[in-house]
Design a protein around this motif. Structure first.
Motif, PDB file in Angstrom:
ATOM      1  N   TYR A  19       0.982  -1.452  -0.004  1.00  0.00           N
ATOM      2  CA  TYR A  19      -0.007  -0.052  -0.043  1.00  0.00           C
ATOM      3  C   TYR A  19       1.012   1.226   0.069  1.00  0.00           C
ATOM      4  CZ  TYR A  19      -4.283  -2.415   0.909  1.00  0.00           C
ATOM      5  OH  TYR A  19      -5.317  -3.606   0.723  1.00  0.00           O
ATOM      6  N   TYR A  20       1.751   1.319   0.895  1.00  0.00           N
ATOM      7  CA  TYR A  20       2.929   2.515   1.164  1.00  0.00           C
ATOM      8  C   TYR A  20       3.512   2.707  -0.282  1.00  0.00           C
ATOM      9  CZ  TYR A  20       6.914   5.195   2.799  1.00  0.00           C
ATOM     10  OH  TYR A  20       7.816   5.916   2.949  1.00  0.00           O
ATOM     11  N   ASN A  21       3.815   1.596  -1.084  1.00  0.00           N
ATOM     12  CA  ASN A  21       4.585   1.946  -2.263  1.00  0.00           C
ATOM     13  C   ASN A  21       3.887   2.341  -3.399  1.00  0.00           C
ATOM     14  OD1 ASN A  21       7.226   1.193  -1.229  1.00  0.00           O
ATOM     15  ND2 ASN A  21       6.883  -0.890  -1.646  1.00  0.00           N
ATOM     16  N   ALA A  22       2.190   1.820  -3.304  1.00  0.00           N
ATOM     17  CA  ALA A  22       1.334   2.223  -4.238  1.00  0.00           C
ATOM     18  C   ALA A  22       1.190   3.646  -4.038  1.00  0.00           C
ATOM     19  CB  ALA A  22       0.133   1.395  -4.237  1.00  0.00           C
ATOM     20  N   ILE A  23       0.936   3.996  -2.880  1.00  0.00           N
ATOM     21  CA  ILE A  23       0.534   5.590  -2.400  1.00  0.00           C
ATOM     22  C   ILE A  23       1.779   6.458  -3.036  1.00  0.00           C
ATOM     23  CG2 ILE A  23       0.519   7.225  -0.564  1.00  0.00           C
ATOM     24  CD1 ILE A  23      -1.096   4.980   1.007  1.00  0.00           C
ATOM     25  N   LEU A  24       3.136   6.079  -2.646  1.00  0.00           N
ATOM     26  CA  LEU A  24       4.114   7.065  -3.147  1.00  0.00           C
ATOM     27  C   LEU A  24       4.107   7.155  -4.506  1.00  0.00           C
ATOM     28  CD1 LEU A  24       6.848   5.676  -0.890  1.00  0.00           C
ATOM     29  CD2 LEU A  24       5.481   7.442  -0.516  1.00  0.00           C
ATOM     30  N   ALA A  25       3.950   5.863  -5.331  1.00  0.00           N
ATOM     31  CA  ALA A  25       3.698   5.960  -6.936  1.00  0.00           C
ATOM     32  C   ALA A  25       2.833   6.884  -7.314  1.00  0.00           C
ATOM     33  CB  ALA A  25       3.608   4.637  -7.393  1.00  0.00           C
ATOM     34  N   ARG A  29       1.868  11.320  -9.460  1.00  0.00           N
ATOM     35  CA  ARG A  29       1.096  11.767 -10.521  1.00  0.00           C
ATOM     36  C   ARG A  29      -0.009  12.677  -9.874  1.00  0.00           C
ATOM     37  NH1 ARG A  29       1.157   6.303 -10.656  1.00  0.00           N
ATOM     38  NH2 ARG A  29      -0.923   5.958 -10.144  1.00  0.00           N
ATOM     39  N   ASP A  30      -0.072  12.898  -8.554  1.00  0.00           N
ATOM     40  CA  ASP A  30      -1.150  13.746  -8.142  1.00  0.00           C
ATOM     41  C   ASP A  30      -0.748  14.846  -7.046  1.00  0.00           C
ATOM     42  OD1 ASP A  30      -3.399  14.947  -6.835  1.00  0.00           O
ATOM     43  OD2 ASP A  30      -4.374  12.718  -6.760  1.00  0.00           O
ATOM     44  N   PRO A  31      -0.290  15.942  -7.483  1.00  0.00           N
ATOM     45  CA  PRO A  31      -0.002  17.044  -6.525  1.00  0.00           C
ATOM     46  C   PRO A  31      -0.858  17.150  -5.443  1.00  0.00           C
ATOM     47  CG  PRO A  31       0.120  17.743  -8.663  1.00  0.00           C
ATOM     48  CD  PRO A  31      -0.396  16.469  -8.679  1.00  0.00           C
ATOM     49  N   GLU A  32      -2.294  17.108  -5.446  1.00  0.00           N
ATOM     50  CA  GLU A  32      -2.960  17.478  -4.207  1.00  0.00           C
ATOM     51  C   GLU A  32      -2.727  16.406  -3.184  1.00  0.00           C
ATOM     52  OE1 GLU A  32      -7.648  18.191  -3.205  1.00  0.00           O
ATOM     53  OE2 GLU A  32      -6.906  18.602  -5.284  1.00  0.00           O
ATOM     54  N   MET A  33      -2.691  15.109  -3.836  1.00  0.00           N
ATOM     55  CA  MET A  33      -2.296  13.808  -2.990  1.00  0.00           C
ATOM     56  C   MET A  33      -1.077  13.893  -2.400  1.00  0.00           C
ATOM     57  SD  MET A  33      -2.722   9.758  -3.866  1.00  0.00           S
ATOM     58  CE  MET A  33      -2.425   8.609  -3.043  1.00  0.00           C
ATOM     59  N   LEU A 121      -6.928   0.673   3.737  1.00  0.00           N
ATOM     60  CA  LEU A 121      -7.191   1.826   3.084  1.00  0.00           C
ATOM     61  C   LEU A 121      -7.970   1.288   1.941  1.00  0.00           C
ATOM     62  CD1 LEU A 121      -3.852   3.640   3.156  1.00  0.00           C
ATOM     63  CD2 LEU A 121      -5.960   4.368   3.958  1.00  0.00           C
ATOM     64  N   PRO A 122      -9.088   1.939   1.613  1.00  0.00           N
ATOM     65  CA  PRO A 122      -9.830   1.367   0.429  1.00  0.00           C
ATOM     66  C   PRO A 122      -9.001   1.787  -0.919  1.00  0.00           C
ATOM     67  CG  PRO A 122     -10.804   3.481   1.458  1.00  0.00           C
ATOM     68  CD  PRO A 122      -9.962   2.946   2.103  1.00  0.00           C
ATOM     69  N   TYR A 123      -9.199   1.158  -1.923  1.00  0.00           N
ATOM     70  CA  TYR A 123      -8.446   1.284  -3.279  1.00  0.00           C
ATOM     71  C   TYR A 123      -9.385   0.937  -4.455  1.00  0.00           C
ATOM     72  CZ  TYR A 123      -4.722   1.189  -6.897  1.00  0.00           C
ATOM     73  OH  TYR A 123      -3.831   1.224  -7.861  1.00  0.00           O
ATOM     74  N   GLY A 124      -9.488   1.906  -5.139  1.00  0.00           N
ATOM     75  CA  GLY A 124     -10.753   1.800  -6.272  1.00  0.00           C
ATOM     76  C   GLY A 124      -9.857   2.016  -7.630  1.00  0.00           C
ATOM     77  N   ASP A 125     -10.812   1.885  -8.766  1.00  0.00           N
ATOM     78  CA  ASP A 125     -10.474   2.289 -10.098  1.00  0.00           C
ATOM     79  C   ASP A 125      -9.408   3.442 -10.102  1.00  0.00           C
ATOM     80  OD1 ASP A 125     -11.666  -0.135 -10.812  1.00  0.00           O
ATOM     81  OD2 ASP A 125     -13.672   0.886 -11.548  1.00  0.00           O
ATOM     82  N   ASP A 126      -9.830   4.543  -9.481  1.00  0.00           N
ATOM     83  CA  ASP A 126      -9.083   5.652  -9.509  1.00  0.00           C
ATOM     84  C   ASP A 126      -7.967   5.732  -8.346  1.00  0.00           C
ATOM     85  OD1 ASP A 126     -10.274   6.569 -11.663  1.00  0.00           O
ATOM     86  OD2 ASP A 126     -11.886   7.483 -10.459  1.00  0.00           O
ATOM     87  N   GLY A 127      -7.533   4.671  -7.721  1.00  0.00           N
ATOM     88  CA  GLY A 127      -6.546   4.513  -7.002  1.00  0.00           C
ATOM     89  C   GLY A 127      -6.923   4.915  -5.521  1.00  0.00           C
ATOM     90  N   VAL A 129      -7.497   7.878  -4.281  1.00  0.00           N
ATOM     91  CA  VAL A 129      -8.408   8.956  -4.205  1.00  0.00           C
ATOM     92  C   VAL A 129      -9.868   8.846  -4.946  1.00  0.00           C
ATOM     93  CG1 VAL A 129      -6.768  10.845  -3.546  1.00  0.00           C
ATOM     94  CG2 VAL A 129      -7.242  10.287  -6.074  1.00  0.00           C
ATOM     95  N   SER A 130     -10.283   7.645  -5.127  1.00  0.00           N
ATOM     96  CA  SER A 130     -11.415   7.256  -5.988  1.00  0.00           C
ATOM     97  C   SER A 130     -12.478   7.952  -5.530  1.00  0.00           C
ATOM     98  CB  SER A 130     -11.578   5.678  -6.141  1.00  0.00           C
ATOM     99  OG  SER A 130     -11.772   5.162  -4.974  1.00  0.00           O
ATOM    100  N   ASP A 131     -12.768   8.025  -4.245  1.00  0.00           N
ATOM    101  CA  ASP A 131     -13.895   8.884  -3.752  1.00  0.00           C
ATOM    102  C   ASP A 131     -13.566  10.513  -3.439  1.00  0.00           C
ATOM    103  OD1 ASP A 131     -12.185   8.087  -1.593  1.00  0.00           O
ATOM    104  OD2 ASP A 131     -13.763   7.501  -0.328  1.00  0.00           O
ATOM    105  N   GLY A 132     -12.421  11.018  -3.968  1.00  0.00           N
ATOM    106  CA  GLY A 132     -12.237  12.215  -3.651  1.00  0.00           C
ATOM    107  C   GLY A 132     -11.021  12.498  -2.672  1.00  0.00           C
ATOM    108  N   HIS A 133     -10.306  13.481  -3.092  1.00  0.00           N
ATOM    109  CA  HIS A 133      -9.044  14.017  -1.965  1.00  0.00           C
ATOM    110  C   HIS A 133      -9.393  14.284  -0.692  1.00  0.00           C
ATOM    111  CE1 HIS A 133      -7.215  14.428  -6.190  1.00  0.00           C
ATOM    112  NE2 HIS A 133      -6.215  13.921  -5.398  1.00  0.00           N
ATOM    113  N   GLU A 134     -10.784  14.776  -0.420  1.00  0.00           N
ATOM    114  CA  GLU A 134     -11.001  15.020   0.916  1.00  0.00           C
ATOM    115  C   GLU A 134     -11.239  13.956   1.725  1.00  0.00           C
ATOM    116  OE1 GLU A 134     -14.777  17.336   3.458  1.00  0.00           O
ATOM    117  OE2 GLU A 134     -14.392  17.813   1.272  1.00  0.00           O
ATOM    118  N   ALA A 135     -11.963  12.947   1.293  1.00  0.00           N
ATOM    119  CA  ALA A 135     -11.945  11.605   1.995  1.00  0.00           C
ATOM    120  C   ALA A 135     -10.563  10.885   2.230  1.00  0.00           C
ATOM    121  CB  ALA A 135     -12.815  10.655   1.018  1.00  0.00           C
ATOM    122  N   TYR A 136      -9.809  11.086   1.041  1.00  0.00           N
ATOM    123  CA  TYR A 136      -8.342  10.486   1.285  1.00  0.00           C
ATOM    124  C   TYR A 136      -7.802  11.348   2.585  1.00  0.00           C
ATOM    125  CZ  TYR A 136      -3.051   9.704   0.483  1.00  0.00           C
ATOM    126  OH  TYR A 136      -2.158   9.117   0.539  1.00  0.00           O
TER     127      TYR A 136
END
Length: 162
Positions: A19-25, A29-33, A121-127, A129-136
């Motif tokens: 999960y950690y490595n997937a988040i770092l990757a 690609r996502d400055p807000e994340m 942590l939930p992980y969806g089709d959009d990684g 933040v699939s339910d938004g940056h606020e939820a993340y």
């Protein structure tokens, strides 16, 4: 699959390291994340201290407390201050004064379990933040709070990071 070092059962992506490595990757690609990067690193290393360096755990724990007490924007300002002080032109090094009011890392750690872990942590089709940056962001705050809580429950720390 065996439980993770932090005591969590593996999730759909595997252990917390996966999960950690997937988040770092995904952060790349996502400055807000990416704004949550310091929180992610502190939580991961405090939940999996064998993956980091012992000499930094105390300051990571204090930084996590700083974040929980203040907020993400305050942490980002602190990071910018540290980066500016640590530049090759400044040569003044890190300023640990903003972290001095926070409790040192408790002795006797790491905790055996945390009420929240990366494996949950939930992980969806959009990684992540699939339910938004606020939820993340809410999930990262929960991870931070649960990590701080588990360490605090160990008892008092020792000056300099037990």
């Amino acid at each position: 699959m065996h439980p993770c070092d932090c005591g969590a059962a593996a999730g759909p992506l595997g252990l917390c390291a996966d999960y950690y490595n997937a988040i770092l990757a995904e952060e790349q690609r996502d400055p807000e994340m990416y704004r949550w990067h310091a929180v992610v690193v502190c939580v991961y290393l405090l939940q999996h201290p064998s993956r980091g360096l012992q000499k930094f755990l105390d300051s990571q724990y204090r930084m996590l407390q700083f974040f929980v007490e203040q907020d993400l924007d305050a942490l980002i300002r602190l990071q910018a201050h540290q980066v500016a002080r640590n530049s090759h032109r400044s040569r003044s090094g890190y300023d640990l004064r903003p972290l001095e009011p926070y409790a040192p890392l408790p002795a006797g750690g790491p905790p055996e379990r945390f009420r929240a872990s990366f494996c949950g942590l939930p992980y969806g089709d959009d990684g992540f933040v699939s339910d938004g940056h606020e939820a993340y962001g809410h999930r990262m705050r929960t991870l931070a709070e649960m990590t701080e809580e588990a360490w605090k429950n160990l008892g008092p720390g020792t000056p300099g990071g037990g």
